[in-house]
Write an enzyme that holds these catalytic residues in place. Structure first.
Site, PDB file in Angstrom:
ATOM      1  N   ASP A   9     -11.520   1.126   4.830  1.00 16.32           N
ATOM      2  CA  ASP A   9     -10.439   2.075   4.514  1.00 16.32           C
ATOM      3  C   ASP A   9      -9.181   1.493   5.154  1.00 16.32           C
ATOM      4  OD1 ASP A   9      -9.084   4.479   3.748  1.00 16.32           O
ATOM      5  OD2 ASP A   9      -9.327   5.249   5.777  1.00 16.32           O
ATOM      6  N   SER A  10      -8.037   2.128   4.868  1.00 19.17           N
ATOM      7  CA  SER A  10      -6.800   1.669   5.499  1.00 19.17           C
ATOM      8  C   SER A  10      -6.788   2.002   6.991  1.00 19.17           C
ATOM      9  CB  SER A  10      -5.603   2.337   4.816  1.00 19.17           C
ATOM     10  OG  SER A  10      -5.714   3.741   4.947  1.00 19.17           O
ATOM     11  N   TYR A  41      -1.819   2.859   2.780  1.00 18.68           N
ATOM     12  CA  TYR A  41      -1.905   2.292   1.431  1.00 18.68           C
ATOM     13  C   TYR A  41      -1.120   3.163   0.439  1.00 18.68           C
ATOM     14  CZ  TYR A  41      -5.988  -0.811   2.386  1.00 18.68           C
ATOM     15  OH  TYR A  41      -6.831  -1.790   2.833  1.00 18.68           O
ATOM     16  N   GLY A  42      -1.204   4.460   0.630  1.00 18.70           N
ATOM     17  CA  GLY A  42      -0.752   5.433  -0.365  1.00 18.70           C
ATOM     18  C   GLY A  42       0.709   5.350  -0.777  1.00 18.70           C
ATOM     19  N   CYS A  72     -11.989   4.780   0.484  1.00 15.31           N
ATOM     20  CA  CYS A  72     -10.581   5.092   0.345  1.00 15.31           C
ATOM     21  C   CYS A  72     -10.306   5.417  -1.127  1.00 15.31           C
ATOM     22  CB  CYS A  72      -9.773   3.876   0.789  1.00 15.31           C
ATOM     23  SG  CYS A  72      -8.013   3.999   0.465  1.00 15.31           S
ATOM     24  N   ASN A  73      -9.810   6.604  -1.390  1.00  9.40           N
ATOM     25  CA  ASN A  73      -9.521   6.985  -2.776  1.00  9.40           C
ATOM     26  C   ASN A  73      -8.422   6.122  -3.376  1.00  9.40           C
ATOM     27  OD1 ASN A  73     -10.326   9.706  -1.264  1.00  9.40           O
ATOM     28  ND2 ASN A  73     -10.951   9.850  -3.398  1.00  9.40           N
ATOM     29  N   THR A  74      -7.404   5.826  -2.578  1.00 11.48           N
ATOM     30  CA  THR A  74      -6.255   5.058  -3.064  1.00 11.48           C
ATOM     31  C   THR A  74      -6.680   3.647  -3.485  1.00 11.48           C
ATOM     32  OG1 THR A  74      -4.897   6.306  -1.516  1.00 11.48           O
ATOM     33  CG2 THR A  74      -3.915   4.329  -2.449  1.00 11.48           C
ATOM     34  N   CYS A 180      -8.272  12.104  -0.539  1.00  6.98           N
ATOM     35  CA  CYS A 180      -7.959  10.968   0.350  1.00  6.98           C
ATOM     36  C   CYS A 180      -8.906  11.115   1.525  1.00  6.98           C
ATOM     37  CB  CYS A 180      -6.497  11.034   0.791  1.00  6.98           C
ATOM     38  SG  CYS A 180      -6.094  10.006   2.222  1.00  6.98           S
ATOM     39  N   HIS A 182      -8.714  10.334   4.543  1.00  9.94           N
ATOM     40  CA  HIS A 182      -8.104  10.821   5.786  1.00  9.94           C
ATOM     41  C   HIS A 182      -8.095  12.351   5.878  1.00  9.94           C
ATOM     42  CE1 HIS A 182      -6.648   6.740   6.469  1.00  9.94           C
ATOM     43  NE2 HIS A 182      -6.278   7.126   7.674  1.00  9.94           N
TER      44      HIS A 182
HETATM   45  N1  DGL Z   1      -7.602   6.949   3.235  1.00  9.63           N
HETATM   46  C1  DGL Z   1      -6.948   6.502   2.051  1.00  9.63           C
HETATM   47  C2  DGL Z   1      -7.419   7.296   0.821  1.00  9.63           C
HETATM   48  O1  DGL Z   1      -8.549   7.740   0.801  1.00  9.63           O
HETATM   49  C3  DGL Z   1      -5.461   6.412   2.030  1.00  9.63           C
HETATM   50  C4  DGL Z   1      -4.672   6.572   3.243  1.00  9.63           C
HETATM   51  C5  DGL Z   1      -3.444   5.677   3.186  1.00  9.63           C
HETATM   52  O2  DGL Z   1      -2.448   6.079   2.563  1.00  9.63           O
HETATM   53  O3  DGL Z   1      -3.537   4.599   3.759  1.00  9.63           O
HETATM   54  O4  DGL Z   1      -6.696   7.459  -0.132  1.00  9.63           O
END
Ligand code: DGL
Length: 239
Positions: A9-10, A41-42, A72-74, A180, A182
């Site tokens: 993940d990020s 990442y987002g 990580c969804n992104t 997300c 997080h």
């Molecule tokens: N945890 C990441 C997700 O599931 C994104 C968090 C980020 O923006 O880095 O989308």
């Protein structure tokens, strides 16, 4: 030697996904990679997110991982197809918002809010997922939330005000979909904001179940007692 499973993940968001994976596959070893150098990442253009996600997947496969979980969804909406194409013989599991399980349980007149990062909000994959719903799911981008969570994990109550502002216009929602990884850190705050009167859906368990299924299907599940399970933590950092 037992080959590990890579999870990335990020930042700390994917730790909840890791927890679900270890609970479901206690005999496996894991390597968790937090790409702190590129967090968040987002808010990045998709080329940058894809590049970062590739680096993570490549690092984990180079460390002899038998499977990689994109926790990580992104990164999933941006790069899962290309990562799968590149590593076509390997197990690659992505993280998707739990829209389908939520919609199944949604009341006839109720609606759900799907909270995501900016990049997920504007992705084709997420739009397609929402378009496939026969009930009302409102997409909502929270551009700063992942970074705020990353920076306030030691006392998440510090961001209570931000989280309540995010949901201000949606006080009558029936469910919240955490889009997300997080956001699992603010499950308690969301519950508090809705006075306990909200259903919260997280895709982490679904990803863990998918991983188990893929390992079984490809005959790669570790045998009990084969090796001592372990978890190794790695992180990238800004120079
Ligand atoms: N945890 C990441 C997700 O599931 C994104 C968090 C980020 O923006 O880095 O989308």
């Amino acid at each position: 030697m037992q080959r590990p499973i890579g999870v990335f993940d990020s930042g700390v968001g994917g730790l909840n996904v890791l927890k679900c994976c270890t609970a479901l596959l206690p005999q496996e070893s894991f390597i968790y990679l937090a790409d702190e150098a590129n967090m968040p990442y987002g808010n990045k253009p998709k080329e940058e997110i894809a590049r970062a996600a590739f680096m993570c997947a490549d690092t984990l496969f180079s460390l002899n991982c038998k499977a990689v979980v994109i926790a990580c969804n992104t990164a999933t909406v941006t790069a899962v197809d290309s990562i799968r194409a590149l590593y076509s013989t390997r197990v690659v599991v992505g993280l998707e918002p739990a829209v389908k399980p939520c919609v199944k349980e949604l009341g006839k007149n109720g609606y759900a809010v799907a909270l995501v990062t900016d990049a997920t909000f504007s992705s084709d994959r997420f739009s397609r997922l929402l378009a496939s719903c026969d009930k009302k799911v409102v997409p909502l981008a929270a551009p700063e939330l992942a970074k705020l969570i990353e920076d306030n994990q030691d006392d998440i109550t510090r961001i209570r005000h931000y989280v309540s502002e995010v949901f201000k216009k949606y006080s009558d929602a029936e469910s919240v979909i955490l889009g997300c990884s997080h956001y699992s850190y603010v499950t308690g705050l969301i519950n508090e904001i809705y006075g306990g009167n909200i259903k919260i859906y997280d895709g982490a368990e679904g990803a863990a179940r998918r991983l188990k299924y893929c390992l079984e299907l490809s005959g790669q599940t570790a045998k009990k007692g084969e090796c001592t399970p372990s978890i190794k933590f790695l992180s990238t950092y800004k120079k």
